[in-house]
Design a protein around this motif. Sequence first.
Motif, short mmCIF file in Angstrom:
data_model
loop_
_atom_site.label_atom_id
_atom_site.label_comp_id
_atom_site.label_asym_id
_atom_site.label_seq_id
_atom_site.Cartn_x
_atom_site.Cartn_y
_atom_site.Cartn_z
N TRP A 157 0.83 -1.19 0.00
CA TRP A 157 0.00 0.00 0.00
C TRP A 157 0.87 1.25 0.00
O TRP A 157 0.62 2.20 -0.74
CB TRP A 157 -0.92 -0.03 1.22
CG TRP A 157 -1.89 1.12 1.24
CD1 TRP A 157 -3.05 1.23 0.54
CD2 TRP A 157 -1.76 2.33 1.99
NE1 TRP A 157 -3.66 2.43 0.81
CE2 TRP A 157 -2.89 3.12 1.71
CE3 TRP A 157 -0.81 2.80 2.87
CZ2 TRP A 157 -3.07 4.37 2.27
CZ3 TRP A 157 -1.00 4.05 3.44
CH2 TRP A 157 -2.12 4.82 3.14
N GLU A 158 1.93 1.26 0.82
CA GLU A 158 2.84 2.40 0.87
C GLU A 158 3.55 2.60 -0.47
O GLU A 158 3.70 3.73 -0.95
CB GLU A 158 3.86 2.23 1.99
CG GLU A 158 3.27 2.38 3.38
CD GLU A 158 4.27 2.11 4.48
OE1 GLU A 158 5.49 2.03 4.19
OE2 GLU A 158 3.83 1.97 5.63
N ILE A 159 4.01 1.50 -1.08
CA ILE A 159 4.68 1.59 -2.38
C ILE A 159 3.73 2.14 -3.43
O ILE A 159 4.09 3.04 -4.20
CB ILE A 159 5.24 0.21 -2.80
CG1 ILE A 159 6.41 -0.18 -1.88
CG2 ILE A 159 5.67 0.22 -4.26
CD1 ILE A 159 6.88 -1.61 -2.08
N ASN A 160 2.51 1.64 -3.45
CA ASN A 160 1.53 2.12 -4.42
C ASN A 160 1.20 3.60 -4.18
O ASN A 160 0.99 4.36 -5.12
CB ASN A 160 0.26 1.28 -4.38
CG ASN A 160 0.46 -0.08 -5.01
OD1 ASN A 160 1.35 -0.26 -5.83
ND2 ASN A 160 -0.37 -1.03 -4.64
N SER A 161 1.14 4.00 -2.93
CA SER A 161 0.86 5.40 -2.61
C SER A 161 1.99 6.29 -3.10
O SER A 161 1.75 7.37 -3.65
CB SER A 161 0.71 5.58 -1.10
OG SER A 161 -0.39 4.87 -0.63
N MET A 162 3.25 5.83 -2.91
CA MET A 162 4.39 6.62 -3.38
C MET A 162 4.39 6.71 -4.90
O MET A 162 4.69 7.77 -5.46
CB MET A 162 5.70 6.00 -2.89
CG MET A 162 5.97 6.21 -1.44
SD MET A 162 7.58 5.51 -1.05
CE MET A 162 7.27 4.90 0.58
N LEU A 163 4.08 5.63 -5.57
CA LEU A 163 4.02 5.64 -7.03
C LEU A 163 2.92 6.55 -7.54
O LEU A 163 3.07 7.22 -8.55
CB LEU A 163 3.84 4.23 -7.57
CG LEU A 163 5.04 3.28 -7.40
CD1 LEU A 163 4.67 1.89 -7.88
CD2 LEU A 163 6.24 3.79 -8.15
N ALA A 164 1.81 6.58 -6.85
CA ALA A 164 0.68 7.44 -7.26
C ALA A 164 1.04 8.91 -7.06
O ALA A 164 0.65 9.76 -7.87
CB ALA A 164 -0.56 7.09 -6.46
N VAL A 165 1.79 9.23 -6.03
CA VAL A 165 2.19 10.61 -5.78
C VAL A 165 3.17 11.07 -6.86
O VAL A 165 3.11 12.20 -7.32
CB VAL A 165 2.82 10.74 -4.35
CG1 VAL A 165 3.48 12.07 -4.18
CG2 VAL A 165 1.75 10.50 -3.31
N ARG A 166 4.07 10.23 -7.28
CA ARG A 166 5.06 10.59 -8.31
C ARG A 166 4.38 10.85 -9.66
O ARG A 166 4.86 11.63 -10.46
CB ARG A 166 6.10 9.48 -8.46
CG ARG A 166 7.05 9.42 -7.31
CD ARG A 166 8.10 8.39 -7.57
NE ARG A 166 8.94 8.25 -6.40
CZ ARG A 166 9.87 7.34 -6.27
NH1 ARG A 166 10.06 6.46 -7.25
NH2 ARG A 166 10.60 7.27 -5.20
N ASN A 167 3.33 10.11 -9.94
CA ASN A 167 2.66 10.26 -11.24
C ASN A 167 1.75 11.43 -11.13
O ASN A 167 1.36 12.22 -11.72
CB ASN A 167 1.88 9.01 -11.60
CG ASN A 167 2.83 7.84 -11.88
OD1 ASN A 167 3.96 8.04 -12.24
ND2 ASN A 167 2.33 6.64 -11.70
#
Length: 167
Positions: A157-167
């Motif tokens: 969940w944290e990894i996906n959240s970080m990826l979503a913030v970068r995009n």
Amino acid sequence: PITQQQQQQAQAARDVNTASLCRIGQETVQDIVLRTMEIFQLLRNMQLPNGVTYHPNTHQDRLGKLQEHLRMLSVLFRKLRLVYDKCNENCAGLDPIPPEQLIPFVEDDSSKHEDRSANQSRPATEERREILEVNKKLKQKNQQLKQIMDQLRNLIWEINSMLAVRN
């Protein structure tokens, strides 16, 4: 005049085999699940009247189907309750068997003979104690696995959240 044999036959016809009652109960549960799935399908297909063109005939038809399914669901639950009560009534005088004894264990042929001779000399209380120990260890391992899965889920969940913030 009714003879005693005829009375016994009539009583036997009224007394239903417990195994067939269980089969009827299983079929009833399957019908309940099927009806519930159909209810959810109907609810999913229903549109809310939120400014969309609304067809009263279609809505009334779906509402009628939904009410019929709910009525049948109520009937099925009453039938299941009757079957449950009758099974409990039929099994009231039986000695309860621990579930551990109902579970078959798979063994290879070489260990069967050794285990049989060892089991015959070992008291049942010791065997029960061992089963309880194994169950306790199994519960602990399951708890550990659950914690690991929760940690992995949080990490993903944290990894996906970080990826979503970068995009």
